[in-house]
Design an enzyme around this catalytic site. Structure first.
Site, PDB file in Angstrom:
ATOM      1  N   GLU A  46      77.305 123.743  13.232  1.00 34.28           N
ATOM      2  CA  GLU A  46      75.883 123.695  13.218  1.00 34.28           C
ATOM      3  C   GLU A  46      75.154 124.971  12.805  1.00 34.28           C
ATOM      4  OE1 GLU A  46      71.769 122.926  15.994  1.00 34.28           O
ATOM      5  OE2 GLU A  46      74.036 122.550  16.937  1.00 34.28           O
ATOM      6  N   GLU A 177      65.822 118.972  14.663  1.00 29.20           N
ATOM      7  CA  GLU A 177      66.871 118.183  14.557  1.00 29.20           C
ATOM      8  C   GLU A 177      66.884 117.770  12.986  1.00 29.20           C
ATOM      9  OE1 GLU A 177      69.158 119.075  16.511  1.00 29.20           O
ATOM     10  OE2 GLU A 177      68.332 119.003  18.576  1.00 29.20           O
TER      11      GLU A 177
END
Length: 214
Positions: A46, A177
């Site tokens: 990520e 997100e």
């Protein structure tokens, strides 16, 4: 205008668990300094995605004359802690800010979600502007090619009261997100440079529209 960009996590966070476990004040309670973040099933981290989008976003904003302040300058370090990230953006007196992340949700779930702040005492003055910014960002990001989340929030929007970046902010700020790294369709997008550029562009469009309305 000054824009704050916080690419979540960092590429070497996994090398120092003791650093990550340090407790810091997040505006409501103590929490870990930082975390490693999630990854796709084949190991794409990520933190790398977050930093790639942040760089594309910073380049676009600077091209249009913005002053950009980032909480980290590479993806090969530790931290900084989440409370320090908030201070970096606050001290820059950013006109708007974004925390860039990707989720590690259920494999069956798809899509992006925008996390909005809840009044903490510190951030009360920017709750209204942040909520207006959230709607603009949601409406812009649907054009990135990533669908609205099927498992998080309501029509792409939700609130969080446990995140230092949102609790401690004194500027209009959101956390996005950008997709679910644990979903195969989302992961194919998130690891694509073409999508990363589109994601950055859609964030820049929302920021520009927000600042124009302020």
């Amino acid at each position: 205008m000054t824009v704050g960009i916080d690419p979540g996590h960092n590429g070497r966070n996994h090398t120092d668990p003791a650093f990550l476990a340090r407790q810091v004040w997040n505006g409501r309670e103590q929490e870990d300094c930082n975390t490693t973040g999630t990854a796709t099933d084949d190991g794409y981290p990520e933190s790398r995605f977050n930093f790639a989008v942040a760089r594309f976003l910073a380049t676009e904003l600077r091209r249009h004359g913005a002053r950009v302040v980032m909480t980290r300058s590479n993806d090969d370090g530790l931290g900084p802690c989440v409370d320090r990230r908030a201070r970096i953006i606050n001290r820059a007196h950013a006109d708007v800010a974004i925390d860039i992340h990707a989720d590690g949700g259920p494999a069956s779930g798809r899509g992006f979600a925008i996390l909005q702040p809840v009044p903490s005492g510190v951030n009360d003055a920017v709750i209204g502007p942040s909520r207006r910014y959230a709607r603009l960002l949601r409406d812009s990001f649907v054009r990135s090619g990533m669908p609205v989340s099927t498992y998080l929030g309501d029509n792409g929007l939700t609130t969080r009261d446990d995140l230092a970046g949102l609790n401690l902010t004194t500027v209009p700020q959101l956390l996005i997100e950008c997709g679910n790294m644990r979903n195969a369709e989302d992961a194919a997008l998130l690891t694509s440079a073409a999508f990363q550029r589109r994601a950055a562009h859609r964030i820049a469009v929302a920021m520009t529209e927000f600042l124009g309305k302020q």
